[in-house]
Enzyme design. Sequence first.
Site, PDB file in Angstrom:
ATOM      1  N   SER A 270       0.825  -1.191   0.000  1.00 24.86           N
ATOM      2  CA  SER A 270       0.000   0.000   0.000  1.00 24.86           C
ATOM      3  C   SER A 270       0.873   1.259   0.000  1.00 24.86           C
ATOM      4  O   SER A 270       1.667   1.462  -0.926  1.00 24.86           O
ATOM      5  CB  SER A 270      -0.956  -0.036   1.201  1.00 24.86           C
ATOM      6  OG  SER A 270      -1.917   0.978   1.116  1.00 24.86           O
ATOM      7  N   ASP A 361      -9.354  -4.208  -5.869  1.00 19.20           N
ATOM      8  CA  ASP A 361      -8.809  -3.288  -4.875  1.00 19.20           C
ATOM      9  C   ASP A 361      -9.644  -2.009  -4.865  1.00 19.20           C
ATOM     10  O   ASP A 361      -9.718  -1.303  -5.870  1.00 19.20           O
ATOM     11  CB  ASP A 361      -7.348  -2.969  -5.228  1.00 19.20           C
ATOM     12  CG  ASP A 361      -6.608  -2.231  -4.126  1.00 19.20           C
ATOM     13  OD1 ASP A 361      -7.262  -1.516  -3.344  1.00 19.20           O
ATOM     14  OD2 ASP A 361      -5.373  -2.364  -4.052  1.00 19.20           O
ATOM     15  N   HIS A 396      -7.316  -5.453  -1.551  1.00 19.47           N
ATOM     16  CA  HIS A 396      -6.125  -4.633  -1.294  1.00 19.47           C
ATOM     17  C   HIS A 396      -5.122  -5.308  -0.371  1.00 19.47           C
ATOM     18  O   HIS A 396      -3.920  -5.309  -0.637  1.00 19.47           O
ATOM     19  CB  HIS A 396      -6.574  -3.302  -0.683  1.00 19.47           C
ATOM     20  CG  HIS A 396      -5.464  -2.337  -0.416  1.00 19.47           C
ATOM     21  ND1 HIS A 396      -4.769  -1.708  -1.428  1.00 19.47           N
ATOM     22  CD2 HIS A 396      -4.915  -1.904   0.756  1.00 19.47           C
ATOM     23  CE1 HIS A 396      -3.845  -0.920  -0.900  1.00 19.47           C
ATOM     24  NE2 HIS A 396      -3.910  -1.023   0.417  1.00 19.47           N
TER      25      HIS A 396
END
Length: 460
Positions: A270, A361, A396
């Site tokens: 991330s 995501d 994600h």
Amino acid sequence: MYHLTAAFFIFKLRSVANLKILKQMNHMNNLISLRSVSTQMRTCPLLSVQPVRGLVDEKFQIVVTNLPPNQKVTLHSLHQSDDKDFWEAFGHYVSDEHGSVAGFKDESLGGTYEGTEPMGLLWSMKPIPGSRRGLRLLKRDTFRPVEVCISVYSGHLSQGFSQQTPLATSVTERWYVAPGVKRVNIREKELRGTLFLPPGSGSYPGVLDLWGGGGGLVEYRSALLASHGFASMALEYTQDNDASYFEKAYQILNNHPMVKKDNLAVLGLSLGSAITLSMTSYSKVIKPQCCVCISGSHLMPVDKSLSDLFELMKNYADKLCVNEDNQVISRNLVLSLPCQTGKVDVGRIKCPLLLVNGDDDQTIPAVESAEDVALMMEKAGNRHLLEILTYPGAGHLIEPPYSPHYRATNYKPEWTNERTVMLWGGQTKPHAYAQEDAWKKILAFLWQHLAAPVSTVTSF
């Protein structure tokens, strides 16, 4: 007198004979009881989980025997997290003609997972009914195992497990650290991190491990990397940190006596991936042999300090979306950033780069970013350094294998400092597949581009 003595003698003989008979009867009764107990033991269901102790990314095999043929049973797993919350998963099975159920080859007909899924009792775990909202299962103490209680129940149950008596139960330990892995605190002025070292005297290839924007020191992935032979340093960072902070951490890892000098990788998830792409593109200090970016984007440049990026994200908070469950979707916000800041010039990257993405995501436009990264690197002549893994149905938070899937959890991002429920995306089964496959390929990628360690990791 003679008759009395003879009679008494005869009485004694009979008494002795009776005593012998009584003893024989008692002995026979004991044998019958023992045989009965033995028969009960043979017919009592037996549950085996092998290995009893292993790494979290290692598969186990569950076998139930001594069941009646064609009996409906439920396999159930239960775990209490370091935060004291309970998580569970369960699958519905039917025993075969021999009265056996093998979780590693038989199909689950229902429950939190279906089909032949050897590790479904882990990756499909959910908080038990009545738990707090938006939970995420985080391992805080890596030197204590993830203890999972696995039980078998009669019938196909979907609730009320605590009110039922299981037919059999077994406990398995899943570890992030292999025997001999060492944990070293890294504290230099404002820098805070944890270095995990494999067993032995070194030296080892190094990995700088960067998590996302939730803050805190997250250690369990680094612990698992050390269990596979890498000297891995988990780094904590805040919005006040700039490029020099990450450069210093890289230098500390590179100069450690048990780390092979100039034999490092950077792995980010991330926001950690955004930092990885920026640092690898622009830093004169951070020159890794390879990089891995999970669910990241080059649309979030970290030119100076993270606070600049967070301030920009605050200014574009109106781009955030909220679904019908009041869960926040941030991908549109990230898509708007390059218009104001420009993209990271990934054409400057000179080392192999692996991008790992889920196509569902909802936090970062990772798939669109990967496509653009490929175009930019093609134009710069370094497309051959890029490898992209895109997983259908994954979200994600692509974590180590068999971690539960978190579609949405509580989150307090550094750039808002307000607690919310973030929608990460993904569907449970395809997300679980992505985690298992990606982890194998990440390890293979690191080994391909980093030198092998001197010693091997000790097994359980």
